[in-house]
Design a protein around this motif. Sequence first.
Motif, PDB file in Angstrom:
ATOM      1  N   GLY A  28       0.739  -1.253   0.013  1.00 36.74           N
ATOM      2  CA  GLY A  28      -0.085   0.114   0.082  1.00 36.74           C
ATOM      3  C   GLY A  28       0.795   1.262   0.040  1.00 36.74           C
ATOM      4  O   GLY A  28       0.329   2.229  -0.548  1.00 36.74           O
ATOM      5  N   ALA A  29       2.001   1.253   0.456  1.00 36.65           N
ATOM      6  CA  ALA A  29       2.905   2.363   0.572  1.00 36.65           C
ATOM      7  C   ALA A  29       3.562   2.516  -0.755  1.00 36.65           C
ATOM      8  O   ALA A  29       4.399   3.658  -1.045  1.00 36.65           O
ATOM      9  N   GLY A  30       3.426   1.514  -1.662  1.00 42.92           N
ATOM     10  CA  GLY A  30       3.937   1.857  -3.093  1.00 42.92           C
ATOM     11  C   GLY A  30       5.419   1.280  -2.881  1.00 42.92           C
ATOM     12  O   GLY A  30       6.101   1.373  -4.091  1.00 42.92           O
ATOM     13  N   ARG A  31       5.926   0.465  -2.192  1.00 44.16           N
ATOM     14  CA  ARG A  31       7.045  -0.136  -2.347  1.00 44.16           C
ATOM     15  C   ARG A  31       7.310  -1.464  -2.891  1.00 44.16           C
ATOM     16  O   ARG A  31       8.690  -1.787  -3.125  1.00 44.16           O
ATOM     17  N   ALA A  32       6.386  -2.094  -2.834  1.00 42.59           N
ATOM     18  CA  ALA A  32       6.308  -3.367  -3.803  1.00 42.59           C
ATOM     19  C   ALA A  32       5.026  -4.117  -4.067  1.00 42.59           C
ATOM     20  O   ALA A  32       3.995  -3.279  -3.715  1.00 42.59           O
ATOM     21  N   PRO A  73      -7.938   0.359   0.926  1.00 49.79           N
ATOM     22  CA  PRO A  73      -8.069   1.404   0.017  1.00 49.79           C
ATOM     23  C   PRO A  73      -6.707   1.759  -0.836  1.00 49.79           C
ATOM     24  O   PRO A  73      -6.752   2.193  -1.976  1.00 49.79           O
ATOM     25  N   ASP A  74      -5.646   1.211  -0.068  1.00 45.56           N
ATOM     26  CA  ASP A  74      -4.212   1.410  -0.641  1.00 45.56           C
ATOM     27  C   ASP A  74      -3.784   0.171  -1.518  1.00 45.56           C
ATOM     28  O   ASP A  74      -2.616   0.410  -1.911  1.00 45.56           O
ATOM     29  N   VAL A  75      -4.488  -0.721  -1.806  1.00 44.43           N
ATOM     30  CA  VAL A  75      -4.102  -1.851  -2.408  1.00 44.43           C
ATOM     31  C   VAL A  75      -5.057  -2.469  -3.330  1.00 44.43           C
ATOM     32  O   VAL A  75      -6.310  -2.379  -3.073  1.00 44.43           O
TER      33      VAL A  75
END
Length: 298
Positions: free
Chosen positions: A236-240, A255-257
């Motif tokens: 979700g943090a956009g790292r992987a 919501p972030d995935v």
Amino acid sequence: MLERHEIEAFLALSEELHFGRTAERLHVSTARISQTVRKLERRVGAPLFARTSRRVEPTALGAQLAQELRPAWEAVGAAVRRAADAGHGRTGTLRVAFAGPAAGQLLIGVAERFRERLPGWEATLREAELVDRIRLLRAGEVDLVFAEYPLREPDLVPGPVLVSEPRMIALPAGHPLAQQDAVTPEELAGIPLVRLPAAVPESFRADRTPARTPAGRPIPSGPEGGTLNEILTLVGAGRAAFPLGAQARRYHPRPDVTYRPLTGAPPVRWGLLHHRDRATHATEAFHHAAQDLLGTAD
């Protein structure tokens, strides 16, 4: 009071409706079955079976007696089996480790069916991450582990595949691949995958976070995540990104995935593992209960 051999002969003949087959079933002579039934009829005072040269049928009285007697006789047999199990140490508690709500819901149903198979036994469920599940199994603190395959370890024995689900890829919601309807394994070359701890068996790490695509293109290695919540937080943090089973969409919405099908990839398979030195009739019964519930028995 009726004697055991009289009850067994009467109920068996009520099912077989044939003196010869009844004798074979009870490992006695046909004459013995005939004598036993005649003796029982004299005691009752009326015929229990109508006999001709071609067929045997229960009379109305015989059918009524069988209907009333069978449940009581089966209850007696079950009570004797339970007593024998207790006397021979065949009762106890089976401990099963799992992770996640989907697995928990499934195993609750399996545990109920297991108790029907082995009335003297209980099944307790314990939630733990994959590394902890394997450690608990090796330490003898649990008897079975429900986990995703492959887990190829010399001391662990995987049972039959119980669940097979489509493989998905968890992506950051804002990633370009998340805008597609599906993702191919080759497209993973453009995004890091969450790295699993070294304590996770290599066979599982190679399957879930491969170093290369099927065509041989390298896949970047991302940050390490030891639990599913850690993994999804990193995604979700956009790292992987991270491949997992389709049930994650239902049980782990965020919501972030964004979850997308990973087309052309093999399904995610689940099953029960036991330690090679600690297989028992109870672990086998739990395996069979799971197969019965899921309709995967041979």
